[in-house]
Design a protein around this motif. Structure first.
Motif, PDB file in Angstrom:
ATOM      1  N   SER A   9      40.888  42.967  30.905  1.00  0.00           N
ATOM      2  CA  SER A   9      41.885  41.972  30.508  1.00  0.00           C
ATOM      3  C   SER A   9      41.648  40.695  31.301  1.00  0.00           C
ATOM      4  O   SER A   9      41.692  40.708  32.532  1.00  0.00           O
ATOM      5  N   VAL A  10      41.368  39.612  30.606  1.00  0.00           N
ATOM      6  CA  VAL A  10      41.246  38.299  31.242  1.00  0.00           C
ATOM      7  C   VAL A  10      42.626  37.656  31.247  1.00  0.00           C
ATOM      8  O   VAL A  10      43.332  37.659  30.228  1.00  0.00           O
ATOM      9  N   ILE A  11      43.048  37.143  32.400  1.00  0.00           N
ATOM     10  CA  ILE A  11      44.359  36.497  32.498  1.00  0.00           C
ATOM     11  C   ILE A  11      44.170  35.031  32.917  1.00  0.00           C
ATOM     12  O   ILE A  11      43.450  34.733  33.860  1.00  0.00           O
ATOM     13  N   ILE A  12      44.826  34.137  32.188  1.00  0.00           N
ATOM     14  CA  ILE A  12      44.657  32.695  32.411  1.00  0.00           C
ATOM     15  C   ILE A  12      46.021  32.025  32.476  1.00  0.00           C
ATOM     16  O   ILE A  12      46.727  31.944  31.466  1.00  0.00           O
ATOM     17  N   PRO A  13      46.435  31.534  33.656  1.00  0.00           N
ATOM     18  CA  PRO A  13      47.629  30.687  33.712  1.00  0.00           C
ATOM     19  C   PRO A  13      47.237  29.261  33.342  1.00  0.00           C
ATOM     20  O   PRO A  13      46.179  28.772  33.749  1.00  0.00           O
ATOM     21  N   GLU A  37      40.843  41.732  25.805  1.00  0.00           N
ATOM     22  CA  GLU A  37      41.890  40.755  25.512  1.00  0.00           C
ATOM     23  C   GLU A  37      41.795  39.611  26.499  1.00  0.00           C
ATOM     24  O   GLU A  37      41.291  39.761  27.617  1.00  0.00           O
ATOM     25  N   ILE A  38      42.251  38.447  26.056  1.00  0.00           N
ATOM     26  CA  ILE A  38      42.313  37.252  26.886  1.00  0.00           C
ATOM     27  C   ILE A  38      43.738  36.731  26.772  1.00  0.00           C
ATOM     28  O   ILE A  38      44.150  36.245  25.710  1.00  0.00           O
ATOM     29  N   ILE A  39      44.505  36.858  27.831  1.00  0.00           N
ATOM     30  CA  ILE A  39      45.919  36.511  27.801  1.00  0.00           C
ATOM     31  C   ILE A  39      46.132  35.176  28.512  1.00  0.00           C
ATOM     32  O   ILE A  39      45.859  35.051  29.711  1.00  0.00           O
ATOM     33  N   VAL A  40      46.595  34.191  27.753  1.00  0.00           N
ATOM     34  CA  VAL A  40      46.895  32.873  28.311  1.00  0.00           C
ATOM     35  C   VAL A  40      48.410  32.738  28.418  1.00  0.00           C
ATOM     36  O   VAL A  40      49.128  32.939  27.433  1.00  0.00           O
ATOM     37  N   VAL A  41      48.881  32.397  29.600  1.00  0.00           N
ATOM     38  CA  VAL A  41      50.305  32.108  29.785  1.00  0.00           C
ATOM     39  C   VAL A  41      50.456  30.610  29.934  1.00  0.00           C
ATOM     40  O   VAL A  41      50.026  30.023  30.940  1.00  0.00           O
ATOM     41  N   ILE A  89      41.316  43.801  35.700  1.00  0.00           N
ATOM     42  CA  ILE A  89      42.003  42.523  35.517  1.00  0.00           C
ATOM     43  C   ILE A  89      41.094  41.411  36.043  1.00  0.00           C
ATOM     44  O   ILE A  89      40.696  41.426  37.212  1.00  0.00           O
ATOM     45  N   ALA A  90      40.784  40.456  35.178  1.00  0.00           N
ATOM     46  CA  ALA A  90      39.853  39.384  35.513  1.00  0.00           C
ATOM     47  C   ALA A  90      40.571  38.039  35.450  1.00  0.00           C
ATOM     48  O   ALA A  90      40.744  37.479  34.358  1.00  0.00           O
ATOM     49  N   PRO A  91      41.021  37.499  36.579  1.00  0.00           N
ATOM     50  CA  PRO A  91      41.684  36.184  36.572  1.00  0.00           C
ATOM     51  C   PRO A  91      40.681  35.070  36.292  1.00  0.00           C
ATOM     52  O   PRO A  91      39.533  35.101  36.746  1.00  0.00           O
ATOM     53  N   LEU A  92      41.133  34.085  35.545  1.00  0.00           N
ATOM     54  CA  LEU A  92      40.308  32.914  35.240  1.00  0.00           C
ATOM     55  C   LEU A  92      41.227  31.702  35.192  1.00  0.00           C
ATOM     56  O   LEU A  92      42.197  31.678  34.432  1.00  0.00           O
ATOM     57  N   ASP A  93      40.944  30.696  36.019  1.00  0.00           N
ATOM     58  CA  ASP A  93      41.747  29.478  35.992  1.00  0.00           C
ATOM     59  C   ASP A  93      41.411  28.670  34.743  1.00  0.00           C
ATOM     60  O   ASP A  93      40.294  28.732  34.215  1.00  0.00           O
ATOM     61  N   CYS A 161      36.476  34.270  40.569  1.00  0.00           N
ATOM     62  CA  CYS A 161      35.222  35.017  40.729  1.00  0.00           C
ATOM     63  C   CYS A 161      35.448  36.405  41.329  1.00  0.00           C
ATOM     64  O   CYS A 161      34.583  36.936  42.016  1.00  0.00           O
ATOM     65  N   ALA A 162      36.604  37.001  41.058  1.00  0.00           N
ATOM     66  CA  ALA A 162      36.871  38.386  41.470  1.00  0.00           C
ATOM     67  C   ALA A 162      37.530  39.120  40.306  1.00  0.00           C
ATOM     68  O   ALA A 162      38.362  38.556  39.594  1.00  0.00           O
TER      69      ALA A 162
END
Length: 204
Positions: A9-13, A37-41, A89-93, A161-162
């Motif tokens: 799951s990619v998460i993007i704030p 999935e790529i979840i943008v908030v 869980i893959a955070p991406l700015d 990058c984590a």
């Protein structure tokens, strides 16, 4: 019987990220190991961020748009995690880009490490608005049980990058609310809390 691959799951704030969010989403969609999935908030943006994400979601069903009143990126990230389903869980700015093989390499390192590996990270490169490389992040060559070294130096250095094992992230309490107001500190504090209980894997 081989184990099924872990879902990512990619998460993007995103807050007022209209200038960059399209390219950021494209880099997530272009991964050689695609996320589930790529979840943008959208964190109460005043620009076209939500509209851009919605248009891309119409063409790419893996993209999901959540909207909330402006509450800051920590709460936006935690909202994305709460809505996610992946084992990783893959955070991406919203203004960062990934190399196409990023998820492939980092999640492979996480899987090789086994259940006691809480997160895996890669080195990063700073680029300008035209995509030209400016400099590379420092390589402190840290992996394994790293909590003492991580207290000494933030060897990850970039929140995009984590990739975290979901169970390890939940055990650490998600992104720490006590970092609200300290820009960028939430990534480091989360990594410290995960590293206190788990090994860390590195991709060169």
């Amino acid at each position: 019987m081989p184990m099924a691959p872990h879902g990512i799951s990619v998460i993007i704030p995103a807050f007022n990220a209209a200038a960059t969010i399209g390219e950021t989403l494209s880099s997530a969609l272009a991964q050689t190991r695609p996320p589930m999935e790529i979840i943008v908030v959208d964190d109460g943006s005043h620009d076209d961020t939500a509209a851009i994400v919605a248009r891309m979601a119409a063409a790419h069903p893996r993209i999901k748009l959540l909207r909330q009143a402006n509450a800051g990126q920590i709460l936006a990230r935690n909202a994305a995690i709460a809505a996610s389903r992946g084992d990783f869980i893959a955070p991406l700015d919203a203004d960062d880009l990934w190399h196409p093989r990023y998820l492939e390499k980092v999640t492979a390192a996480l899987e090789r490490g086994g259940d006691d590996t809480g997160f895996a990270y890669s080195l990063y490169r700073m680029i300008d608005g035209e995509g030209r490389a400016l400099f590379d992040g420092h390589d402190f060559n840290c992996e394994g049980w790293t909590i003492m070294r991580h207290l000494f130096v933030n060897f990850v250095g970039n929140g995009s990058c984590a990739v975290y094992r979901r169970d390890a992230l939940l055990a650490a309490g998600l992104y720490p609310l006590d970092a609200i107001g300290w820009h960028g500190a939430e990534d480091y504090l989360l990594q410290l809390r995960v590293a206190a209980r788990h090994r860390v894997a590195r991709v060169g």
